[in-house]
Design a protein around this motif. Structure first.
Motif, mmCIF file in Angstrom:
data_model
loop_
_atom_site.group_PDB
_atom_site.id
_atom_site.type_symbol
_atom_site.label_atom_id
_atom_site.label_comp_id
_atom_site.label_asym_id
_atom_site.label_seq_id
_atom_site.Cartn_x
_atom_site.Cartn_y
_atom_site.Cartn_z
ATOM 1 N N ALA A 9 0.801 -1.229 0.000
ATOM 2 C CA ALA A 9 0.000 0.000 0.000
ATOM 3 C C ALA A 9 0.831 1.275 0.000
ATOM 4 O O ALA A 9 0.293 2.357 -0.211
ATOM 5 N N LEU A 49 -3.663 -9.151 -1.200
ATOM 6 C CA LEU A 49 -2.794 -8.030 -1.513
ATOM 7 C C LEU A 49 -3.383 -6.759 -0.916
ATOM 8 O O LEU A 49 -4.467 -6.321 -1.317
ATOM 9 N N VAL A 51 -3.573 -3.015 -0.697
ATOM 10 C CA VAL A 51 -3.225 -1.930 -1.604
ATOM 11 C C VAL A 51 -3.692 -0.601 -1.035
ATOM 12 O O VAL A 51 -4.626 -0.533 -0.235
ATOM 13 N N ALA A 55 -3.683 2.168 -6.082
ATOM 14 C CA ALA A 55 -4.337 0.855 -6.007
ATOM 15 C C ALA A 55 -4.832 0.368 -7.361
ATOM 16 O O ALA A 55 -4.694 -0.825 -7.687
ATOM 17 N N VAL A 58 -1.907 -0.999 -9.383
ATOM 18 C CA VAL A 58 -1.398 -2.240 -8.820
ATOM 19 C C VAL A 58 -2.356 -3.390 -9.111
ATOM 20 O O VAL A 58 -1.958 -4.461 -9.580
ATOM 21 N N GLU A 59 -3.644 -3.163 -8.850
ATOM 22 C CA GLU A 59 -4.632 -4.217 -9.079
ATOM 23 C C GLU A 59 -4.675 -4.636 -10.538
ATOM 24 O O GLU A 59 -4.799 -5.829 -10.850
ATOM 25 N N ALA A 63 -3.776 -8.624 -11.462
ATOM 26 C CA ALA A 63 -5.078 -9.292 -11.436
ATOM 27 C C ALA A 63 -4.959 -10.775 -11.805
ATOM 28 O O ALA A 63 -4.362 -11.134 -12.808
ATOM 29 N N ILE A 67 -5.754 -13.953 -6.404
ATOM 30 C CA ILE A 67 -5.383 -12.739 -5.684
ATOM 31 C C ILE A 67 -6.632 -11.949 -5.321
ATOM 32 O O ILE A 67 -7.483 -11.674 -6.171
ATOM 33 N N ARG A 68 -6.726 -11.584 -4.053
ATOM 34 C CA ARG A 68 -7.782 -10.706 -3.577
ATOM 35 C C ARG A 68 -7.135 -9.416 -3.091
ATOM 36 O O ARG A 68 -6.215 -9.453 -2.269
ATOM 37 N N CYS A 69 -7.596 -8.304 -3.599
ATOM 38 C CA CYS A 69 -7.048 -7.016 -3.188
ATOM 39 C C CYS A 69 -7.884 -6.447 -2.045
ATOM 40 O O CYS A 69 -9.118 -6.459 -2.093
ATOM 41 N N ALA A 71 -8.220 -3.004 0.493
ATOM 42 C CA ALA A 71 -7.836 -1.588 0.546
ATOM 43 C C ALA A 71 -7.403 -1.189 1.950
ATOM 44 O O ALA A 71 -8.044 -1.526 2.941
#
Length: 454
Positions: A9, A49, A51, A55, A58-59, A63, A67-69, A71
């Protein structure tokens, strides 16, 4: 069951860049992609991840289904960052915490931590540094057991003399983290929620801390500025160079070698200085590369010599070919055994047959060239009319004279000879001689123009 949290982040102010820090590259891959690749090598099917800055960028770059982003809208410390991922932990999982700007930690090193985790043990990665300024110190009790981590700004003078430091990488049971993380406090010099405070909580709850260390300190080095990025790039490249030399590749100067993808090499391969590899490159046995060559997504057959300053991208090169110097093979190029492509020659989406030669100052595009063809200097295939591309076909044993333009679509049969300086616009049958040039006129008494006096 393994859940992996990657903290990504941060803004990376010292990079002085509009690009989020974790997207800066080492070895042709972003920092965070290195970390994700290591996470996948451990067999995890859930990568969380965290972020914040940049963001969306990065996402978009990372992707993937696994992977789960998550915040982190405010950057309030590492403990706060992991807390954002807490709702996504599986209750019976082991959780491994990694950092998106620490790219070169080997999976083998991380596996030591994961395997040590139990209901009674958590894992912590530390390293000894001769100059540990700025890092959290590992504080041990009289029995040598880890009892706490003290950040540099909060440490006493005695604690600052400790050389064993915290890398931030740790592993614990999800159930323990669900208990510890909400209890973190920001009562410290930084006013942040330190993830490292869970070490003291673990000891309070009777857990032992299993400590592992990397094989080299560069495994746990983070990148905060351009100098650190450059230093870690050179370390990464030297590791790749050493691995190739162990497999029998000759690098004439390992310090001047760069691979930003994956290079596979056979026996007795020789690579001179300043060669750069990207994407997927395979060099078969006995390939020689002279200085300053660039190769991307290509296969080079056994015994081929690539001379200095050549560029090869998206090409398939068979055995015993000779390329360069200053040659360019563009995507779609195929060279058969023994083909020769010489200096200042460009080949694009063309098949050059066995033993054929395009030696000097030529462009061959969208073409099929047969066996034992000799293409003279300055020859071009005119394959583009401004809208569409057309194919030139050249049969076996054709001789094309210098300074010739072959205007596609056009087909030259076998054993054809094309006179130098010709513009060929029509097909040529087998065994014919084609000459397509204006008639020469010699004018006697010609007066060369002279400059007029000012």
């Amino acid at each position: 069951m393994l859940d992996i949290v990657v903290l990504a982040a941060g803004k990376g102010t010292r990079m002085r860049s509009d690009l989020p820090k974790v997207l800066h590259p080492v070895g042709g891959r972003s920092l965070v992609q290195h970390v994700i690749d290591s996470a996948r090598a451990l067999g995890s099917d859930r990568i969380l991840l965290v972020v914040g800055h940049g963001a969306d960028q990065v996402e978009a770059q990372v992707a993937a289904d696994d992977i789960r982003c998550v915040a982190q809208t405010e950057q309030l410390g590492t403990g706060h960052a992991v807390l954002q991922a807490l709702p996504h932990f599986r209750d019976d999982a082991t959780v491994l915490v990694l950092y998106g700007d620490v790219p070169l930690t080997r999976p083998e090193t991380l596996q030591q931590l994961v395997e040590a985790v139990s209901d009674d043990t958590m894992g912590l990665l530390t390293v000894d540094l001769p100059k540990p300024d700025g890092y959290g110190r590992i504080v041990r009790d009289s029995d040598g057991q880890v009892e706490a981590i003290v950040e540099h700004k909060d440490a006493t003078d005695e604690q600052r003399r400790i050389t064993e430091i915290n890398t931030g990488i740790l592993a614990a049971k999800a159930g323990h983290l669900q208990k510890w993380l909400p209890s973190l406090s920001n009562d410290n010099a930084q006013g942040e929620y330190y993830l490292t405070d869970i070490i003291a909580m673990a000891r309070r709850d009777g857990l032992s801390i299993h400590v592992a260390q990397p094989a080299a300190p560069q495994e746990v080095e983070g990148i905060n500025n351009r100098q650190q990025q450059a230093a870690l790039e050179r370390y990464y490249q030297r590791c790749q160079a050493d691995a190739l030399m162990v497999e029998g590749v000759t690098l004439l100067d390992p310090a001047r070698f760069d691979c930003r993808g994956r290079l596979t090499a056979g026996r007795d391969v020789v690579i001179d200085v300043n060669c750069l590899f990207e994407g997927e490159v395979m060099l078969e046995d006995g390939v020689t590369l002279e200085p300053n060559c660039y190769l991307k997504d290509c296969v080079i057959g056994a015994g081929t010599v690539i001379k200095a300053n050549s560029v090869i991208e998206g090409a398939q090169v068979a055995s015993r070919c000779a390329i360069g110097p200053f040659a360019r093979l563009r995507p779609g190029t195929q060279l058969a055994d023994g083909a020769r492509v010489g200096n200042f020659v460009e080949i694009k989406k063309a098949c050059i047959g066995e033993g054929s030669k395009v030696n000097h100052l030529s462009y061959i595009g969208d073409s099929k060239v047969g066996k034992q063809v000799n293409v003279g200097a300055g020859t071009i295939t005119c394959n583009y009319d401004g809208v569409n591309k057309f194919v030139t076909e050249i049969g076996d044993n054709v001789f094309v004279g210098s300074n010739t333009a072959l205007v596609a679509p056009v087909k030259l049969g076998q054993n054809v000879t094309v006179g130098a300086g010709s513009v060929i616009t029509r097909d040529i049958a087998d065994d014919e001689l084609a000459v397509g040039r204006g008639r020469q006129r010699n004018i006697q008494g010609w007066q060369r123009p002279v400059k007029k006096a000012p």
